[in-house]
Design a protein around this motif. Sequence first.
Motif, PDB file in Angstrom:
ATOM      1  N   HIS A   2       1.107  -1.088  -0.091  1.00  0.00           N
ATOM      2  CA  HIS A   2      -0.611   0.073  -0.164  1.00  0.00           C
ATOM      3  C   HIS A   2       1.222   1.225  -0.218  1.00  0.00           C
ATOM      4  N   GLU A   3       1.932   1.371   0.235  1.00  0.00           N
ATOM      5  CA  GLU A   3       3.016   2.320   0.696  1.00  0.00           C
ATOM      6  C   GLU A   3       3.066   2.568  -1.396  1.00  0.00           C
ATOM      7  N   GLN A   4       3.819   1.477  -1.650  1.00  0.00           N
ATOM      8  CA  GLN A   4       3.488   2.160  -2.805  1.00  0.00           C
ATOM      9  C   GLN A   4       2.829   2.912  -4.033  1.00  0.00           C
ATOM     10  N   ALA A   5       1.264   2.226  -3.534  1.00  0.00           N
ATOM     11  CA  ALA A   5       0.464   2.871  -4.174  1.00  0.00           C
ATOM     12  C   ALA A   5      -0.030   4.154  -4.389  1.00  0.00           C
ATOM     13  N   GLU A  42       9.192   5.506   7.962  1.00  0.00           N
ATOM     14  CA  GLU A  42       9.403   7.167   7.431  1.00  0.00           C
ATOM     15  C   GLU A  42      10.337   6.938   6.817  1.00  0.00           C
ATOM     16  N   GLU A  43      11.329   5.592   6.690  1.00  0.00           N
ATOM     17  CA  GLU A  43      12.562   5.250   6.081  1.00  0.00           C
ATOM     18  C   GLU A  43      12.023   4.312   5.154  1.00  0.00           C
ATOM     19  N   SER A  44      11.169   3.574   5.269  1.00  0.00           N
ATOM     20  CA  SER A  44      10.639   2.968   4.165  1.00  0.00           C
ATOM     21  C   SER A  44      10.361   3.459   3.541  1.00  0.00           C
ATOM     22  N   PHE A  45       9.000   4.486   3.712  1.00  0.00           N
ATOM     23  CA  PHE A  45       8.631   5.535   2.925  1.00  0.00           C
ATOM     24  C   PHE A  45       9.207   6.321   1.754  1.00  0.00           C
ATOM     25  N   LYS A  46       9.883   7.245   2.636  1.00  0.00           N
ATOM     26  CA  LYS A  46      11.414   7.442   2.026  1.00  0.00           C
ATOM     27  C   LYS A  46      11.992   7.627   0.848  1.00  0.00           C
ATOM     28  N   GLN A  47      12.259   5.918   1.356  1.00  0.00           N
ATOM     29  CA  GLN A  47      13.215   5.493   0.342  1.00  0.00           C
ATOM     30  C   GLN A  47      12.625   5.048  -0.802  1.00  0.00           C
ATOM     31  N   ILE A  48      11.243   3.961  -0.775  1.00  0.00           N
ATOM     32  CA  ILE A  48      10.137   3.824  -1.841  1.00  0.00           C
ATOM     33  C   ILE A  48       9.768   5.241  -2.912  1.00  0.00           C
ATOM     34  N   PHE A  49       9.945   5.769  -2.320  1.00  0.00           N
ATOM     35  CA  PHE A  49       9.534   7.798  -2.654  1.00  0.00           C
ATOM     36  C   PHE A  49      10.731   7.491  -3.619  1.00  0.00           C
ATOM     37  N   SER A  50      11.908   7.768  -3.214  1.00  0.00           N
ATOM     38  CA  SER A  50      13.418   8.296  -3.866  1.00  0.00           C
ATOM     39  C   SER A  50      13.296   7.288  -5.479  1.00  0.00           C
ATOM     40  N   VAL A  51      12.591   5.855  -4.772  1.00  0.00           N
ATOM     41  CA  VAL A  51      12.780   5.364  -6.557  1.00  0.00           C
ATOM     42  C   VAL A  51      11.404   5.289  -7.113  1.00  0.00           C
ATOM     43  N   THR A  56      11.716  11.831 -13.052  1.00  0.00           N
ATOM     44  CA  THR A  56      10.770  12.696 -12.850  1.00  0.00           C
ATOM     45  C   THR A  56      11.811  14.197 -12.235  1.00  0.00           C
ATOM     46  N   GLN A  57      10.545  14.875 -12.335  1.00  0.00           N
ATOM     47  CA  GLN A  57      11.278  16.416 -11.434  1.00  0.00           C
ATOM     48  C   GLN A  57      11.664  16.011 -10.558  1.00  0.00           C
ATOM     49  N   MET A  58      11.053  15.046  -9.441  1.00  0.00           N
ATOM     50  CA  MET A  58      10.684  15.056  -8.310  1.00  0.00           C
ATOM     51  C   MET A  58      12.802  14.478  -7.727  1.00  0.00           C
ATOM     52  N   GLU A  59      13.520  14.421  -8.797  1.00  0.00           N
ATOM     53  CA  GLU A  59      14.381  12.720  -7.957  1.00  0.00           C
ATOM     54  C   GLU A  59      15.395  13.480  -7.343  1.00  0.00           C
ATOM     55  N   GLY A  60      15.633  13.132  -6.540  1.00  0.00           N
ATOM     56  CA  GLY A  60      16.552  13.788  -5.592  1.00  0.00           C
ATOM     57  C   GLY A  60      15.607  14.365  -4.812  1.00  0.00           C
ATOM     58  N   ALA A  61      14.443  15.029  -4.936  1.00  0.00           N
ATOM     59  CA  ALA A  61      13.975  15.919  -3.873  1.00  0.00           C
ATOM     60  C   ALA A  61      13.955  15.810  -2.372  1.00  0.00           C
TER      61      ALA A  61
END
Length: 126
Positions: A2-5, A42-51, A56-61
């Motif tokens: 669900h985090e991925q979604a 939070e850590e796993s969320f941030k990790q999945i987010f950066s992947v 995208t424009q959000m890369e590295g944000a």
Amino acid sequence: MHEQAIIQSVIDSIRQSLASQKLTGKVKSISLKIGALELHGEESFKQIFSVSAAGTQMEGAELSLTVVPARIKCECGHEGAAGEGVDHHCDMPIAECPRCGEVCRVSGGRGVDGIDLEVEEVPIKI
Ligand SMILES: [Zn+2]
Ligand SMILES: [Zn+2]
């Protein structure tokens, strides 16, 4: 899963708002409010987010999260934040009341809102 979604839906809505405002610069930082039951950590969320944001424009944000706790309201009158260990995979999550030990329904702690973005300024082409 669900985090991925939920991350995908955050990325999609940011992309849409950037497009509608014709912002083409890189996103420097993103802050959002998220319900505690939406993430494992939070850590796993941030990790999945950066992947997911790669390419995208959000890369590295830089992503900062405000986690909104789930709440319980017990028949004994106790009201407060639900503690750790609520099974968020359950549609109707429950938690034990810290005062009387009764099992009660958990509310809140869901969803994402208040997405704030900082976008690098784009030089205007003449
Ligand atoms: Zn989960
Ligand atoms: Zn109680």
